[in-house]
Design a protein around this motif. Structure first.
Motif, short mmCIF file in Angstrom:
data_model
loop_
_atom_site.label_atom_id
_atom_site.label_comp_id
_atom_site.label_asym_id
_atom_site.label_seq_id
_atom_site.Cartn_x
_atom_site.Cartn_y
_atom_site.Cartn_z
N ALA A 1 -6.89 -40.16 7.39
CA ALA A 1 -5.91 -39.36 6.24
C ALA A 1 -5.24 -40.39 5.81
CB ALA A 1 -4.94 -38.47 7.03
N ARG A 2 -4.56 -41.55 6.41
CA ARG A 2 -3.76 -42.60 5.95
C ARG A 2 -4.93 -43.31 5.08
NH1 ARG A 2 -2.46 -43.71 11.29
NH2 ARG A 2 -0.52 -42.60 12.04
N GLU A 3 -5.89 -43.75 5.25
CA GLU A 3 -6.70 -44.51 4.42
C GLU A 3 -7.29 -43.98 3.26
OE1 GLU A 3 -11.32 -45.91 4.73
OE2 GLU A 3 -10.24 -45.89 6.58
N LYS B 1 -6.22 -40.86 1.99
CA LYS B 1 -5.22 -39.74 1.28
C LYS B 1 -5.68 -38.60 0.69
CE LYS B 1 -2.34 -43.78 0.22
NZ LYS B 1 -3.01 -44.69 1.18
N PRO B 2 -6.19 -37.73 1.55
CA PRO B 2 -6.96 -36.56 0.97
C PRO B 2 -5.87 -35.58 0.31
CG PRO B 2 -6.55 -36.21 3.37
CD PRO B 2 -6.20 -37.74 2.98
N ASP C 1 3.55 -34.69 4.31
CA ASP C 1 3.54 -33.85 3.19
C ASP C 1 1.98 -33.21 3.04
OD1 ASP C 1 6.30 -33.51 2.79
OD2 ASP C 1 6.15 -35.46 1.62
N LEU C 2 1.09 -33.87 3.85
CA LEU C 2 -0.16 -33.67 3.57
C LEU C 2 -0.55 -32.10 3.78
CD1 LEU C 2 -3.27 -34.41 3.14
CD2 LEU C 2 -3.32 -35.27 5.60
N ASN D 1 -11.02 -34.75 -5.65
CA ASN D 1 -10.36 -34.34 -4.58
C ASN D 1 -11.18 -34.42 -3.19
OD1 ASN D 1 -7.72 -33.70 -5.80
ND2 ASN D 1 -8.76 -32.08 -6.75
N THR E 1 3.92 -41.04 6.55
CA THR E 1 3.06 -41.27 5.36
C THR E 1 2.28 -39.80 5.33
OG1 THR E 1 1.36 -42.36 6.75
CG2 THR E 1 2.83 -43.70 5.63
N LEU E 2 2.06 -39.05 6.16
CA LEU E 2 1.17 -37.99 6.21
C LEU E 2 2.08 -36.46 6.25
CD1 LEU E 2 -1.62 -39.12 8.79
CD2 LEU E 2 -1.50 -39.15 6.10
N ASP F 1 4.54 -38.02 11.15
CA ASP F 1 3.95 -39.22 10.42
C ASP F 1 4.73 -39.40 9.08
OD1 ASP F 1 2.30 -41.06 8.91
OD2 ASP F 1 1.45 -41.26 10.88
#
Length: 126
Positions: free
Chosen positions: A41-43, A45-46, A75-76, A2, A72-73, A70
């Protein structure tokens, strides 16, 4: 493993988080600037972003809002930190949790474990 992104302008804090995370099997990476956060973060996916509310006198709530907008992000998980109690406005802006500095490393690890495993919320301050 992780991965956790850390956005904080205090290098000592960043190294501390990296050390604490490494001891528990997480990989923390310090983000070099607020502008680098979204692309990184996009790259990678932490599992989590740990972000100070203030970065070089800049209020990071705008970066938090950009994350939430964003596709793609959105729900991060994002945990905001600060030496001032800005819990309410951070949560309103979309943070998943808030940690008041200074905090005990155990508190941080509890939150990281929660978001890394996506379990029910731990008994930590929101």
């Amino acid at each position: 493993m992780n991965r956790i992104l850390v956005l904080d302008d205090d290098p000592t804090f960043g190294r501390l988080v990296q050390t604490v995370c490494r001891l528990e099997g997480y990989q923390a990476e310090v983000v070099p600037s607020p502008e680098a956060l979204l692309p990184l973060a996009r790259e990678i996916k932490p599992a989590l972003v740990l972000m100070d509310v203030h970065y070089s006198r800049r209020d990071m709530l705008e970066v938090l809002r950009a994350l939430r907008e964003d596709d793609t992000l959105r729900d991060l998980p994002v945990v905001m930190t600060s030496g001032m109690d800005r819990r309410h406005e951070c949560l309103e802006a979309g943070a998943d949790a808030f940690l008041m500095k200074p905090f005990n490393p155990t508190e941080l690890l509890k939150i990281i474990a929660h978001f890394a495993r996506r379990e029910e919320k731990p008994d930590v301050p929101a």
